[in-house]
Design an enzyme around this catalytic site. Structure first.
Site, mmCIF file in Angstrom:
data_model
loop_
_atom_site.group_PDB
_atom_site.id
_atom_site.type_symbol
_atom_site.label_atom_id
_atom_site.label_comp_id
_atom_site.label_asym_id
_atom_site.label_seq_id
_atom_site.Cartn_x
_atom_site.Cartn_y
_atom_site.Cartn_z
ATOM 1 N N HIS A 82 0.849 -1.193 0.000
ATOM 2 C CA HIS A 82 0.000 0.000 0.000
ATOM 3 C C HIS A 82 0.882 1.240 0.000
ATOM 4 O O HIS A 82 1.837 1.325 0.770
ATOM 5 C CB HIS A 82 -0.911 0.033 1.231
ATOM 6 C CG HIS A 82 -1.721 1.284 1.300
ATOM 7 N ND1 HIS A 82 -2.898 1.441 0.601
ATOM 8 C CD2 HIS A 82 -1.497 2.463 1.931
ATOM 9 C CE1 HIS A 82 -3.368 2.655 0.816
ATOM 10 N NE2 HIS A 82 -2.535 3.299 1.621
ATOM 11 N N ASP A 161 -16.231 2.204 6.127
ATOM 12 C CA ASP A 161 -15.087 3.062 5.797
ATOM 13 C C ASP A 161 -15.366 3.858 4.527
ATOM 14 O O ASP A 161 -15.038 5.042 4.437
ATOM 15 C CB ASP A 161 -13.812 2.225 5.591
ATOM 16 C CG ASP A 161 -12.740 3.066 4.923
ATOM 17 O OD1 ASP A 161 -12.249 4.001 5.575
ATOM 18 O OD2 ASP A 161 -12.436 2.837 3.731
ATOM 19 N N ARG A 168 -15.375 12.309 5.419
ATOM 20 C CA ARG A 168 -14.179 13.013 5.922
ATOM 21 C C ARG A 168 -13.618 13.932 4.846
ATOM 22 O O ARG A 168 -13.165 15.042 5.119
ATOM 23 C CB ARG A 168 -13.115 12.001 6.360
ATOM 24 C CG ARG A 168 -13.445 11.350 7.691
ATOM 25 C CD ARG A 168 -12.576 10.130 7.945
ATOM 26 N NE ARG A 168 -11.172 10.430 7.860
ATOM 27 C CZ ARG A 168 -10.245 9.591 7.373
ATOM 28 N NH1 ARG A 168 -10.580 8.396 6.939
ATOM 29 N NH2 ARG A 168 -8.995 9.947 7.335
ATOM 30 N N SER A 183 -8.757 3.595 8.514
ATOM 31 C CA SER A 183 -9.398 3.522 7.197
ATOM 32 C C SER A 183 -8.597 2.610 6.258
ATOM 33 O O SER A 183 -9.140 1.687 5.631
ATOM 34 C CB SER A 183 -9.492 4.946 6.627
ATOM 35 O OG SER A 183 -9.799 4.924 5.271
ATOM 36 N N LYS A 187 -9.389 -1.841 5.105
ATOM 37 C CA LYS A 187 -9.490 -2.391 3.742
ATOM 38 C C LYS A 187 -8.417 -3.444 3.510
ATOM 39 O O LYS A 187 -8.668 -4.496 2.926
ATOM 40 C CB LYS A 187 -9.349 -1.272 2.714
ATOM 41 C CG LYS A 187 -10.570 -0.359 2.699
ATOM 42 C CD LYS A 187 -10.386 0.855 1.839
ATOM 43 C CE LYS A 187 -9.564 1.902 2.493
ATOM 44 N NZ LYS A 187 -9.964 3.282 2.324
HETATM 45 N N1 URA Z 1 -6.663 6.605 2.125
HETATM 46 C C1 URA Z 1 -7.680 5.944 2.727
HETATM 47 O O1 URA Z 1 -8.120 4.924 2.227
HETATM 48 N N2 URA Z 1 -8.177 6.443 3.855
HETATM 49 C C2 URA Z 1 -7.721 7.568 4.442
HETATM 50 O O2 URA Z 1 -8.206 7.959 5.473
HETATM 51 C C3 URA Z 1 -6.661 8.250 3.815
HETATM 52 C C4 URA Z 1 -6.160 7.738 2.649
#
Ligand code: URA
Length: 444
Positions: A82, A161, A168, A183, A187
């Site tokens: 990631h 999320d 957000r 967040s 995932k």
């Molecule tokens: N990427 C995400 O998936 N969530 C966040 O809060 C910030 C970046």
């Protein structure tokens, strides 16, 4: 009533316990908590913070709000990477097939561009026909067969999320370390991974520019992973200039394909190999990072990595011919060289300005629903520290029309600073972070 009590408590500096997070995330995902209450709670979390156990509880609650990939039966290590995002960051396009070609499963779930940063899904979708919206069952079947699927966050994955992140984004509550960590990890943990490698960007073009906050975010994410039995390693890499030369969706696919054939720019290859080596070691597929690097070089040298990308593209409905011939990609109607306005050192190439110029050219997004033009962007051949003469080409602009070329020219003028003195850029890879803490990265 639950939401009102929790907002009040968080506003006054109190804690929310795991059962409450779970109830709230589920209720919000189902539409039983209105956005105005969730927005107020998120702002209270942003201002008051979450402690370690609250962050873990929120992560778990968002993870439990949806489904997960089920991959245990494939009998292979399953590792993803990631990146916290940047400009010109096409590492995922190279790493996923490269690591899959070495027998490690890569369930790669990526995002779209937003603001100045690019997104892997938009890049992949510039390949004619490529589908990123596989169902979880389709993705699992493809990972079992080919070792890799490159997909987006399906509606079944962490739906709480998905809604909270969009909220957000609209309420200025993104830049909170616990909220970001929860967040992202909700995932990633839904991918049924046996390990995760994090590329934590730092510098002026990163989501979080300051090193101390980047290290803090890495630490929180690594601990969340370890709590779920998913070992994580993070590398801190530079985003004070774009990564590689190409910036823009189809242009980045072309550069990623070149990288898979051994012709990638040196900075892109260094970051790719460093992250890939961590993935292979975490998977138990290489004894150490040196062995891992040799394996990756061999896969690229023999054409196995590029063939693996071809198979993934074909399986996801895309035109695999792109690996042989990048002309298969959509092409910009206009292109023009951009020359150095004066002699001197290339002091800075500001990623945020490049990213914003791509949005102005039509290739990026300011809102989730914006449609992106895959053809536009820049190929920037100059690097910070280069000495250039006036009139020397620094970049090529790709645009839809002549007015786009003028927009691109203005963007590059604002992004590239030529000065009498060179400014030292950030080290390309500066730190390696594990659950034991952060250490300076060593190439030795
Ligand atoms: N990427 C995400 O998936 N969530 C966040 O809060 C910030 C970046």
């Amino acid at each position: 009533m639950l939401a009102h009590r929790l907002i009040e408590r968080k506003r006054d500096g109190g804690r929310i316990d795991p059962g409450e997070w779970r109830a709230l995330a589920l209720a919000y995902a189902k539409g039983h908590v209105p956005d105005y209450q969730m927005a107020a709670l998120l702002m209270a979390c942003f201002l008051r913070g979450l402690d370690r156990s609250e962050t873990a509880a929120l992560t778990e609650a968002m993870l439990q709000s949806g489904e997960r990939l089920e991959l245990g039966h494939i009998g292979k290590a399953r590792i993803d990477k990631h990146s916290t995002g940047g400009v010109g960051d096409k590492v995922s396009l190279v790493l996923a097939p490269l690591i899959a070609s070495l027998g490690v499963a890569v369930p790669m779930m990526s995002g779209r561009s937003l603001g100045h940063t690019g997104g892997t899904l938009d890049k992949l979708e510039s390949i004619p026909g490529f589908r990123t919206n596989l169902s979880l069952a389709e993705a699992a079947a493809q990972i079992e067969k080919l070792g890799c699927a490159m997909i987006g966050q399906s509606p079944e994955i962490a739906p709480a999320d998905k809604k909270m992140y969009a909220l957000r984004d609209a309420t200025a509550t993104v830049e909170s370390i616990p909220l970001i960590a929860a967040s992202i990890m909700s995932k990633k943990l839904a991918e049924d991974l046996t390990g995760l490698v994090l590329d934590m960007k730092r510098g002026s073009g990163a989501f979080i520019p300051e090193l101390d906050r980047v290290l803090e975010l890495a630490d929180v994410m690594i601990k969340l992973g370890e709590d779920h039995g998913c070992p994580c390693v993070a590398l801190v890499t530079a985003m004070d200039r774009p990564l590689g030369r190409a910036c823009g969706n189809a242009l980045e696919v072309e550069e990623a394909v070149a990288a898979l054939k051994g012709e990638g720019p040196p900075d892109l290859m260094s970051v790719t190999y460093a992250l890939g080596a961590e993935m292979l070691v975490l998977a138990g597929a290489a004894a150490d990072v040196d062995v891992a690097r040799r394996e990756m070089e061999k896969s690229i040298g023999t054409g196995r990595a590029a063939e693996c990308f071809q198979r993934i593209i074909e399986a996801q409905g895309g035109n695999p011919g792109v690996v042989e011939d990048p002309a298969v990609l959509p092409q910009a109607a206009e292109c023009e060289l951009f020359a150095a306005p004066r002699r001197g050192f290339v002091a800075r190439i500001e990623p945020k300005r490049i990213g914003r110029a791509i949005i102005e050219l039509g290739g990026g997004r300011t809102k989730v629903e914006d449609v992106t033009d895959p053809t536009v962007g820049f190929v920037i051949t100059a690097r910070p520290g280069d000495w250039v003469d006036a009139g020397e080409p620094l970049a090529t602009i790709f645009a839809r029309d002549r007015s786009g070329i003028a927009t691109g020219r203005n963007g590059l003028r604002a992004a590239i600073t030529i000065a009498d003195e060179a400014e030292p850029p950030l080290p390309l890879i500066s730190h390696r972070v594990t659950s034991a803490g952060a250490a300076l990265f060593s190439n030795e």
